[in-house]
Structures are given as C-alpha cells and as structure tokens.
Design a protein around this motif. Sequence first.
Motif, short mmCIF file in Angstrom:
data_model
loop_
_atom_site.label_atom_id
_atom_site.label_comp_id
_atom_site.label_asym_id
_atom_site.label_seq_id
_atom_site.Cartn_x
_atom_site.Cartn_y
_atom_site.Cartn_z
N ARG A 1 22.81 -12.80 -13.39
CA ARG A 1 22.99 -14.40 -13.99
C ARG A 1 22.08 -15.43 -14.32
NH1 ARG A 1 23.69 -17.06 -8.06
NH2 ARG A 1 23.24 -19.40 -9.18
N LYS B 1 19.28 -18.16 -21.57
CA LYS B 1 18.18 -19.36 -21.36
C LYS B 1 16.95 -18.68 -20.84
CE LYS B 1 21.14 -22.39 -19.28
NZ LYS B 1 21.98 -22.59 -17.95
N ARG C 1 7.74 -28.53 -11.92
CA ARG C 1 9.30 -29.63 -11.49
C ARG C 1 9.26 -31.15 -13.01
NH1 ARG C 1 8.63 -32.71 -6.32
NH2 ARG C 1 6.70 -32.03 -6.88
N LYS D 1 11.16 -29.17 -16.10
CA LYS D 1 12.82 -29.21 -15.41
C LYS D 1 13.16 -30.28 -15.29
CE LYS D 1 15.61 -25.76 -13.55
NZ LYS D 1 16.17 -24.91 -14.35
N GLU D 2 12.36 -31.27 -14.89
CA GLU D 2 13.40 -32.59 -15.42
C GLU D 2 13.65 -32.88 -17.16
OE1 GLU D 2 11.32 -35.13 -13.35
OE2 GLU D 2 10.78 -34.33 -11.77
N TYR E 1 13.67 -30.28 -19.38
CA TYR E 1 14.82 -30.00 -19.88
C TYR E 1 15.82 -28.81 -19.40
CZ TYR E 1 10.40 -29.13 -22.38
OH TYR E 1 9.65 -29.10 -23.76
N LYS E 2 15.76 -29.74 -18.19
CA LYS E 2 17.31 -29.81 -17.43
C LYS E 2 17.70 -28.40 -16.91
CE LYS E 2 17.87 -34.15 -17.57
NZ LYS E 2 16.21 -35.15 -17.04
N GLU E 3 18.84 -28.29 -18.16
CA GLU E 3 19.56 -26.96 -17.64
C GLU E 3 19.40 -25.99 -18.58
OE1 GLU E 3 21.34 -26.05 -14.97
OE2 GLU E 3 20.54 -27.71 -13.89
N ASN E 4 17.95 -25.51 -19.44
CA ASN E 4 17.71 -25.24 -20.83
C ASN E 4 16.75 -23.53 -20.70
OD1 ASN E 4 19.37 -26.72 -22.68
ND2 ASN E 4 17.93 -27.95 -22.43
N HIS F 1 16.23 -21.54 -16.89
CA HIS F 1 15.85 -20.92 -14.82
C HIS F 1 14.48 -20.84 -14.77
CE1 HIS F 1 20.31 -20.42 -15.15
NE2 HIS F 1 19.99 -18.73 -16.37
#
Length: 87
Positions: free
Chosen positions: A25, A30, A52, A55-56, A58-61, A63
């Motif tokens: 996965r 990424k 955090r 993550k905010e 770059y969102k889903e760019n 893991h």
Amino acid sequence: MKLRTKLPSFPMDTRWINGQINNDRLIGEKPVLVYFWSVSCSLCGGAYNNVRLWKEKYKENFHVVGIHMPRSRDDLFEKPILDAIQR
C-alpha cells in the motif's frame, strides 16, 4: 534511508492503531515519511506539529507512518499513546 531505497517491512505482529498497513500500500509514486516518536519525548510532540502541517499542506501527496518507540516502562501504557494520537 536514501531515496529509492527499498522500504523495509513493518512488523505485522504489532498493534496498529489507525489501521494496519503494508509495503504494497505504501510503495508507489508518493514519498513515505516514517515518523518515530515517544509519548515521553517533548521534542517528538513539537516535531509532530510540523508533520501535521505538512499533511494539511500536501494532503494526499505523501504517506505518513508513525511508529511509537517506548523510552521507558511508562511509555508502554496504551491510554497515553492513544491520547497523544488524538491531539
């Protein structure tokens, strides 16, 4: 780890809090940030704020995999770990 280095396998006999994950996965297009932390480490909490924010932004760019590394016997209790994750 260097870029494009094979990701080591994560142990499957561990308690996964936000869902079990495996290399299939994670491997792909990424980047993966493996974040080692401990409940008793004040620097870890500060570093997590940066994770955090990334993550905010770059969102889903990419893991993020967080691995709790106990530094003392007190770090083995699950409730403080769960509380830290919820913050």
